[in-house]
Write a protein that holds these residues in place. Structure first.
Motif, PDB file in Angstrom:
ATOM      1  N   GLU A  61       0.836  -1.018  -0.047  1.00  0.00           N
ATOM      2  CA  GLU A  61      -0.100   0.043  -0.122  1.00  0.00           C
ATOM      3  C   GLU A  61       0.903   1.516  -0.087  1.00  0.00           C
ATOM      4  OE1 GLU A  61      -2.678  -0.292   3.314  1.00  0.00           O
ATOM      5  OE2 GLU A  61      -3.711  -1.889   2.634  1.00  0.00           O
ATOM      6  N   SER A  62       1.942   1.264   0.673  1.00  0.00           N
ATOM      7  CA  SER A  62       2.834   2.249   0.824  1.00  0.00           C
ATOM      8  C   SER A  62       3.846   2.355  -0.448  1.00  0.00           C
ATOM      9  CB  SER A  62       3.772   2.293   1.722  1.00  0.00           C
ATOM     10  OG  SER A  62       2.794   2.314   3.171  1.00  0.00           O
ATOM     11  N   GLN A  63       3.846   1.430  -1.486  1.00  0.00           N
ATOM     12  CA  GLN A  63       4.554   1.281  -2.642  1.00  0.00           C
ATOM     13  C   GLN A  63       6.042   0.991  -2.375  1.00  0.00           C
ATOM     14  OE1 GLN A  63       3.589   4.854  -4.826  1.00  0.00           O
ATOM     15  NE2 GLN A  63       1.793   3.675  -5.947  1.00  0.00           N
ATOM     16  N   LEU A  64       5.989   0.101  -1.336  1.00  0.00           N
ATOM     17  CA  LEU A  64       7.541  -0.060  -0.856  1.00  0.00           C
ATOM     18  C   LEU A  64       7.851  -1.449  -1.094  1.00  0.00           C
ATOM     19  CD1 LEU A  64       7.520   1.811   2.524  1.00  0.00           C
ATOM     20  CD2 LEU A  64       8.564   2.516   0.242  1.00  0.00           C
ATOM     21  N   LEU A  65       8.926  -1.741  -1.504  1.00  0.00           N
ATOM     22  CA  LEU A  65       9.328  -2.991  -1.690  1.00  0.00           C
ATOM     23  C   LEU A  65      10.144  -3.916  -0.742  1.00  0.00           C
ATOM     24  CD1 LEU A  65       9.508  -5.515  -3.691  1.00  0.00           C
ATOM     25  CD2 LEU A  65      11.675  -4.509  -4.602  1.00  0.00           C
ATOM     26  N   VAL A  66       9.470  -4.820   0.085  1.00  0.00           N
ATOM     27  CA  VAL A  66       9.876  -5.379   1.133  1.00  0.00           C
ATOM     28  C   VAL A  66       9.895  -6.638   1.063  1.00  0.00           C
ATOM     29  CG1 VAL A  66       9.571  -5.756   3.688  1.00  0.00           C
ATOM     30  CG2 VAL A  66       9.425  -3.487   2.677  1.00  0.00           C
ATOM     31  N   LYS A  67      10.878  -7.442   1.365  1.00  0.00           N
ATOM     32  CA  LYS A  67      10.890  -8.971   0.990  1.00  0.00           C
ATOM     33  C   LYS A  67      10.804  -9.766   2.343  1.00  0.00           C
ATOM     34  CE  LYS A  67      12.889 -12.347  -2.212  1.00  0.00           C
ATOM     35  NZ  LYS A  67      13.613 -12.537  -3.492  1.00  0.00           N
ATOM     36  N   LEU A  68      10.071 -10.594   2.577  1.00  0.00           N
ATOM     37  CA  LEU A  68       9.911 -11.572   3.924  1.00  0.00           C
ATOM     38  C   LEU A  68      10.393 -12.868   3.540  1.00  0.00           C
ATOM     39  CD1 LEU A  68       6.647  -9.940   5.530  1.00  0.00           C
ATOM     40  CD2 LEU A  68       9.250  -9.241   5.835  1.00  0.00           C
ATOM     41  N   SER A  69      11.086 -13.425   4.798  1.00  0.00           N
ATOM     42  CA  SER A  69      11.113 -15.008   4.672  1.00  0.00           C
ATOM     43  C   SER A  69       9.934 -15.383   5.743  1.00  0.00           C
ATOM     44  CB  SER A  69      12.591 -15.387   4.994  1.00  0.00           C
ATOM     45  OG  SER A  69      12.881 -15.189   6.281  1.00  0.00           O
ATOM     46  N   LEU A  70       9.725 -16.432   5.350  1.00  0.00           N
ATOM     47  CA  LEU A  70       8.626 -17.329   6.436  1.00  0.00           C
ATOM     48  C   LEU A  70       8.956 -18.804   6.650  1.00  0.00           C
ATOM     49  CD1 LEU A  70       5.519 -16.044   4.338  1.00  0.00           C
ATOM     50  CD2 LEU A  70       6.484 -15.134   6.699  1.00  0.00           C
ATOM     51  N   ASN A  71       8.990 -18.982   7.750  1.00  0.00           N
ATOM     52  CA  ASN A  71       9.398 -20.315   8.266  1.00  0.00           C
ATOM     53  C   ASN A  71       8.099 -21.288   8.017  1.00  0.00           C
ATOM     54  OD1 ASN A  71      12.322 -20.630   9.446  1.00  0.00           O
ATOM     55  ND2 ASN A  71      11.437 -18.822  10.407  1.00  0.00           N
ATOM     56  N   VAL A  72       8.283 -22.160   7.198  1.00  0.00           N
ATOM     57  CA  VAL A  72       7.112 -23.411   7.104  1.00  0.00           C
ATOM     58  C   VAL A  72       7.872 -24.599   7.022  1.00  0.00           C
ATOM     59  CG1 VAL A  72       5.759 -21.689   5.539  1.00  0.00           C
ATOM     60  CG2 VAL A  72       7.332 -23.130   4.612  1.00  0.00           C
ATOM     61  N   SER A  73       6.878 -25.564   7.699  1.00  0.00           N
ATOM     62  CA  SER A  73       7.218 -26.851   7.676  1.00  0.00           C
ATOM     63  C   SER A  73       6.841 -27.598   6.619  1.00  0.00           C
ATOM     64  CB  SER A  73       6.445 -27.633   8.935  1.00  0.00           C
ATOM     65  OG  SER A  73       5.016 -27.679   8.626  1.00  0.00           O
ATOM     66  N   PRO A  74       7.168 -28.800   5.961  1.00  0.00           N
ATOM     67  CA  PRO A  74       6.626 -29.665   4.821  1.00  0.00           C
ATOM     68  C   PRO A  74       5.433 -29.970   5.055  1.00  0.00           C
ATOM     69  CG  PRO A  74       8.848 -30.194   5.580  1.00  0.00           C
ATOM     70  CD  PRO A  74       8.516 -29.279   6.702  1.00  0.00           C
ATOM     71  N   ASN A  75       4.721 -30.024   6.358  1.00  0.00           N
ATOM     72  CA  ASN A  75       3.569 -30.515   6.292  1.00  0.00           C
ATOM     73  C   ASN A  75       2.487 -29.415   6.086  1.00  0.00           C
ATOM     74  OD1 ASN A  75       3.963 -33.142   7.609  1.00  0.00           O
ATOM     75  ND2 ASN A  75       3.888 -32.134   9.574  1.00  0.00           N
ATOM     76  N   LEU A  76       2.913 -28.143   6.360  1.00  0.00           N
ATOM     77  CA  LEU A  76       2.038 -26.948   5.764  1.00  0.00           C
ATOM     78  C   LEU A  76       1.945 -26.992   4.281  1.00  0.00           C
ATOM     79  CD1 LEU A  76       0.519 -24.526   6.544  1.00  0.00           C
ATOM     80  CD2 LEU A  76       2.550 -23.173   6.647  1.00  0.00           C
TER      81      LEU A  76
END
Length: 414
Positions: free
Chosen positions: A247-262
């Motif tokens: 919404e703020s027209q900003l490029l932010v990259k996030l990493s998310l921890n996920v399990s194989p089950n998800l």
């Protein structure tokens, strides 16, 4: 974004095998030569059929899970001592002859005894009945029912205790979803010169009294079958932050921890619907094994084709993470912080890191050293060829609003 699927994940499946009780009721029914046997639970003023065994030719069969008001049942009267535990002919007993349930279920004879949990708390009743009178029922049969009821009481005690534990944990976990007790913090992963942020790792923080670290919350969720639920909750909150940046027209990259089950249960793809994959790095955790890598990779490929990056977390902490690297061909490997801690004084760990870096370079994989806290660690890791870093030496986890304000200031040239 797709509709929130979290409520479905709160429906915890019963992990206890039901076959033993089903088989036990079948044996009881056959032993007493009766058409129906059931285990009922007495709760909140109702008698609920929990397990039912019936002759295949029987038409009127209790519906498992169905509940009736206790006052309408034989069970309540047997528990209160109003009815005897054995009724050889229901038409010769004034009470049973007048009860509507006698005709509704076609009860000609009946035998029932209480089922107790610990401290003599009543769970319900173990009962059998037949459409015909059963003059042959004896005190020996009653003794048999009591023995079986005692055995069932022990089995149900474990199940009830487990159900109560699940209910308590589910309430705690659900309260996190419905309040602001779960918050996210974000820690940057930077390049060797600390001049560029590659992405921010999403970290969960649970506000509770007394305080419990995130791993304890997640372990509790997994122990009651809600691991995927809590993962999904964290992921949803992270995606809400990404939407704010967009919404703020900003490029932010996030990493998310996920399990194989998800990933394998399909919920991940519903949660990521409409999200730009270029804004995400998925960190595959070490702690859950992948049974079939080909299926896993096939499910993941559509997102990878759109620009999603894959990182393997906790590399060096166990065999699973190393196999993840071989089988999944990630974009990034993150070296476990226990491998990094005081590495300047440990030649064996230095050799292992050097080997992992060499492998990564030959496979065009980026490396990230997690948990860097000192200049000595940083200098050693740079000397070993590590290209990216994360840890308190560079920045502590911070609120997303701080990241947004910094990005706005940078975009203004401030």
């Amino acid at each position: 974004m797709a509709a929130n699927p979290l409520e479905e994940l709160l429906k915890v499946p019963d992990e206890e095998s039901e076959s033993n009780l089903d088989e036990l009721l079948e044996s009881v029914r056959r032993h007493l030569n009766m058409e129906v046997a059931f285990l009922s639970e007495i709760t909140d003023g109702k008698r609920i059929f929990r397990y039912v065994s019936a002759d295949s030719g029987r038409q009127e069969i209790p519906i498992r899970g169905h509940g009736d008001e206790c006052e309408k049942t034989y069970c309540k009267r047997i528990l209160d001592g109003v009815l005897p535990p054995i009724i050889r002919d229901t038409q010769e007993n004034a009470i049973t002859a007048s009860l509507p349930v006698t005709e509704e279920l076609g009860i000609g004879s009946y035998a029932g005894v209480p089922v107790y949990l610990k401290d003599n708390r009543v769970y319900g009743t173990l009962c059998c009945y037949d459409s015909s009178p059963a003059e042959y029922l004896s005190d020996r049969d009653l003794g048999f029912l009591h023995v079986v009821a005692a055995t069932i009481g022990q089995l149900m005690r474990k199940k009830v205790e487990r159900d109560e534990r699940i209910a308590e944990s589910t309430h705690r976990i659900k309260s996190v979803a419905e309040t602001n007790n779960l918050q996210l913090r974000f820690q940057p992963v930077v390049d060797a010169d600390n001049s560029q942020v590659l992405f921010y790792e999403t970290l969960a923080r649970f506000n509770s009294s007394p305080y419990r670290p995130p791993n304890e919350w997640i372990d509790e969720a997994e122990s009651v079958g809600l691991g995927i639920y809590i993962e999904s909750l964290i992921l949803l909150k992270a995606l809400e932050h990404l939407a704010l940046a967009e919404e703020s027209q900003l490029l932010v990259k996030l990493s998310l921890n996920v399990s194989p089950n998800l990933m394998l249960n399909g919920n991940l793809f519903a949660l990521l619907e409409g999200i730009d994959p270029n804004a995400l790095v998925l960190e595959i955790t070490e702690h859950t094994e992948i049974d079939d890598y080909s299926v896993f990779a096939r499910k993941l490929q559509p997102l990878v084709d759109k620009g999603l990056e894959i990182a393997i977390d906790d590399v060096g902490s166990g065999f699973a993470s190393l196999r993840h690297i071989i089988e999944l061909e990630p974009d990034i490997i993150k070296l476990d912080m226990n491998l990094i801690r005081a590495i300047e004084g440990d030649t064996k760990r230095q050799a292992l890191v050097a080997a992992l870096v060499a492998f990564a370079e030959s496979s065009e994989i980026q490396t990230v050293a997690e948990g860097v806290e000192t200049q000595a660690e940083l200098d050693t890791l740079k000397g070993l060829g590590v290209s990216n870093f994360q840890g308190y030496f560079f920045a502590r986890p911070e609120e997303f609003s701080t990241i947004i304000e910094r990005a706005k200031a940078t975009s203004r040239g401030g």
